[in-house]
Design a protein around this motif. Structure first.
Motif, PDB file in Angstrom:
ATOM      1  N   GLN A   1       0.822  -1.211   0.000  1.00 47.09           N
ATOM      2  CA  GLN A   1       0.000   0.000   0.000  1.00 47.09           C
ATOM      3  C   GLN A   1       0.857   1.263   0.000  1.00 47.09           C
ATOM      4  OE1 GLN A   1      -2.705  -0.470   3.348  1.00 47.09           O
ATOM      5  NE2 GLN A   1      -4.335  -1.051   1.954  1.00 47.09           N
ATOM      6  N   GLY A   2       1.940   1.255   0.785  1.00 47.49           N
ATOM      7  CA  GLY A   2       2.838   2.403   0.790  1.00 47.49           C
ATOM      8  C   GLY A   2       3.459   2.636  -0.573  1.00 47.49           C
ATOM      9  N   GLY A   3       3.889   1.555  -1.222  1.00 44.87           N
ATOM     10  CA  GLY A   3       4.469   1.681  -2.545  1.00 44.87           C
ATOM     11  C   GLY A   3       3.461   2.140  -3.582  1.00 44.87           C
TER      12      GLY A   3
ATOM     13  N   ALA B   1       5.198  -0.078   5.578  1.00 51.76           N
ATOM     14  CA  ALA B   1       4.993   1.045   4.658  1.00 51.76           C
ATOM     15  C   ALA B   1       6.332   1.629   4.211  1.00 51.76           C
ATOM     16  CB  ALA B   1       4.136   2.115   5.323  1.00 51.76           C
ATOM     17  N   ALA B   2       7.265   1.793   5.156  1.00 50.26           N
ATOM     18  CA  ALA B   2       8.577   2.340   4.805  1.00 50.26           C
ATOM     19  C   ALA B   2       9.322   1.403   3.859  1.00 50.26           C
ATOM     20  CB  ALA B   2       9.398   2.578   6.071  1.00 50.26           C
ATOM     21  N   LEU B   3       9.233   0.095   4.115  1.00 53.37           N
ATOM     22  CA  LEU B   3       9.905  -0.887   3.260  1.00 53.37           C
ATOM     23  C   LEU B   3       9.319  -0.883   1.852  1.00 53.37           C
ATOM     24  CD1 LEU B   3      11.949  -3.225   3.092  1.00 53.37           C
ATOM     25  CD2 LEU B   3      10.122  -4.764   3.824  1.00 53.37           C
ATOM     26  N   GLY B   4       7.995  -0.813   1.768  1.00 52.82           N
ATOM     27  CA  GLY B   4       7.347  -0.810   0.458  1.00 52.82           C
ATOM     28  C   GLY B   4       7.701   0.419  -0.359  1.00 52.82           C
ATOM     29  N   ILE B   5       7.740   1.577   0.305  1.00 50.69           N
ATOM     30  CA  ILE B   5       8.109   2.812  -0.389  1.00 50.69           C
ATOM     31  C   ILE B   5       9.532   2.716  -0.922  1.00 50.69           C
ATOM     32  CG2 ILE B   5       8.625   5.261  -0.012  1.00 50.69           C
ATOM     33  CD1 ILE B   5       6.193   5.309   1.886  1.00 50.69           C
TER      34      ILE B   5
END
Length: 494
Positions: free
Chosen positions: A259-261, A385-389
């Motif tokens: 979702q973050g990405g 979220a940070a990892l996906g971004i």
């Protein structure tokens, strides 16, 4: 809603912050990220403190910290004051967030708890995007200082309700508070969060990133070693042998990473490819957010009918389908309608998967550790979220740069170099490109879509692998309750 929206609410006001405080881009990013770093670092220790000291006092104290900090941020005359306000706001948020869920899990009987967790998940998931939209609206209509009006009002309302309705649940815990475990968890959380946030900008090979990751890994190893030996651990890591805890945390990590990405790639698509404003771009995410909120409320009923694991698999399968739709249909000429079916499916699937996974996590730890369980749930979301971004953003950039080079034949070297830096740079360069303007802008838009498709297909593959993992190792709760069997499994040593 206030806590989640504050994570990214200031993103829409970066130019205004820089102008008001005469701040560099680095200082603006610190204003934004100080809150996130503080929140992530203190979730586990303050979640454990809430279990020991009483959840209602910690919640009320957190609301005071959070409310005062938002007022201070709205009135801040200098960068230093703003940074201090954001730090204080992160401390308050770390006191609030774990307690909101632990109050529910410790107070509601099993038959009603899944419904309450569904409402919590709906607001935490979809409400954050709704808060972002309201924040963007306030920035456009007034000034960036009005961004803090929404969390301040929500905080006052929450305090009034908490005083009247929230029970002061507290679980006596044996032994002393695990201070070494708390300190090592803070170092690990700060290290990983900082590295994941800064790696897309500095590069994964940058010395600062490598040193930070090394420190975070060492702190994680020290934390695990401490928790295995401590008589009263902050988090008994042996409990990750329980299916509910391991599958629930993995699901949330991957799901929030995706979702973050997705949010990262959607904003430039809306703003540069489609030419939308920031406010309209945020509004474009509303179908996903609203469906996520509705599906989160319906998820307990679905889990009650088909079982926790089946509900998680169903939600993840729909989300995977949404990613595949988005990757297959997105195009420059297709506009918003080319991504809408994927957004709808992702919102529905994420809502159905998040609620049972959250309950699987909280059900795997005993009632006296519900604050820690809630904090683990929140920390997993934040790191995911940070990892996906970081990962999907890197894939998007790499795909964009590969795809645009062959589309810039005949373009002057300086314009081509600017276009290769990113789609926003290409859009800015095209305004001064003369006869090459249309070629530069079209090349950037087409390359962005190709890079997007590459990133989203990777995300879809990761989500498909998660479907298989949860199907094989998901919680064992039957259709009469969400996670009941696994709750008993999680009570023991593993």
């Amino acid at each position: 809603m206030a806590v989640v929206a504050s994570v990214s609410g200031l993103n829409v006001a970066q130019p205004q912050l820089a102008a008001t405080f005469d701040a560099s881009q680095g200082e603006v990013l610190w204003i934004i990220n100080t809150y996130t770093l503080t929140l992530a670092a203190l979730l586990l220790p303050l979640g454990g403190a809430g279990d020991r000291l009483g959840r209602k006092p910690v919640l009320l104290a957190g609301l005071v910290f959070f409310g005062v900090a938002n007022v201070a941020a709205a009135l801040a005359p200098t960068t230093e004051t703003m940074l201090g306000a954001r730090l204080l706001s992160g401390i308050g948020a770390a006191m609030i967030m774990p307690v909101t869920l632990s109050v529910i899990t410790a107070s509601f009987p099993d038959r009603d708890r899944s419904k309450a967790i569904g409402l919590w998940t709906a607001v935490a998931g979809g409400g954050g995007i709704l808060g972002m939209y309201l924040s963007a609206l306030l920035v456009d209509l007034a000034s960036w200082r009005w961004l803090f009006a929404l969390p301040t009002v929500l905080t006052l309302l929450s305090a009034v309700i908490a005083l009247a309705a929230v029970p002061n649940s507290r679980q006596p815990a044996p032994g002393r508070f695990d201070l070494p475990g708390a300190l090592t968890s803070v170092v690990a959380a700060v290290g990983f969060t900082y590295a994941l946030h800064e790696a897309p900008t500095l590069g994964w090979g940058h010395p600062v990133i490598l040193v930070t990751l090394a420190v975070a890994v060492l702190a994680t190893a020290a934390f695990i070693g401490r928790e295995l030996r401590a008589p009263s651990p902050l988090l008994d890591v042996r409990r990750f042998r329980a299916r509910g805890l391991s599958s629930g945390t993995t699901l949330l990590l991957v799901l929030f990473g995706v979702q973050g990405g997705i949010a990262l790639v959607l904003y430039p698509f809306f703003q540069v490819v489609l030419g939308w404003s920031g406010l309209l771009a945020t509004l474009g995410l509303m179908p996903m957010a609203l469906l996520m909120m509705v599906a989160s409320g319906l998820a307990p009923r679905l889990a009650g009918r088909i079982g926790t694991r089946a509900a998680m698999v169903a939600g993840l399968t729909i989300t995977t389908g949404g990613l595949a739709l988005m990757a297959s249909l997105v195009s420059v000429t297709g506009g918003y309608l080319s991504v809408l079916p994927g957004l709808v499916a992702m919102g529905l699937g994420a809502g159905l998967a998040m609620t049972p996974s959250t309950e699987a996590i909280t059900s795997s730890l005993p009632r006296e550790q519900q604050g820690v369980a809630s904090a683990l749930n929140d920390l997993t979301r934040e790191l995911g979220a940070a990892l996906g971004i970081a990962l999907l953003g890197g894939l998007l950039v790499a795909g964009y740069q590969r795809a645009i080079s062959s589309r810039l034949d005949g373009v002057p070297a300086d314009l081509a170099a600017a276009a290769r830096e990113g789609i926003a740079n290409a859009a800015a360069a095209s305004q001064h490109a003369g006869g090459h303007a249309e070629q530069v802008l079209t090349a950037a838009q087409e390359a962005f879509v190709l890079g997007w498709q590459q990133a989203i297909w990777v995300a879809a593959a990761g989500m498909a692998a998660l479907v298989v993992l949860v199907a094989l190792r998901g919680p064992t709760g039957g259709p009469t309750g969400t996670g009941g069997a696994d709750r008993q499994e999680g009570r023991g040593p593993g």
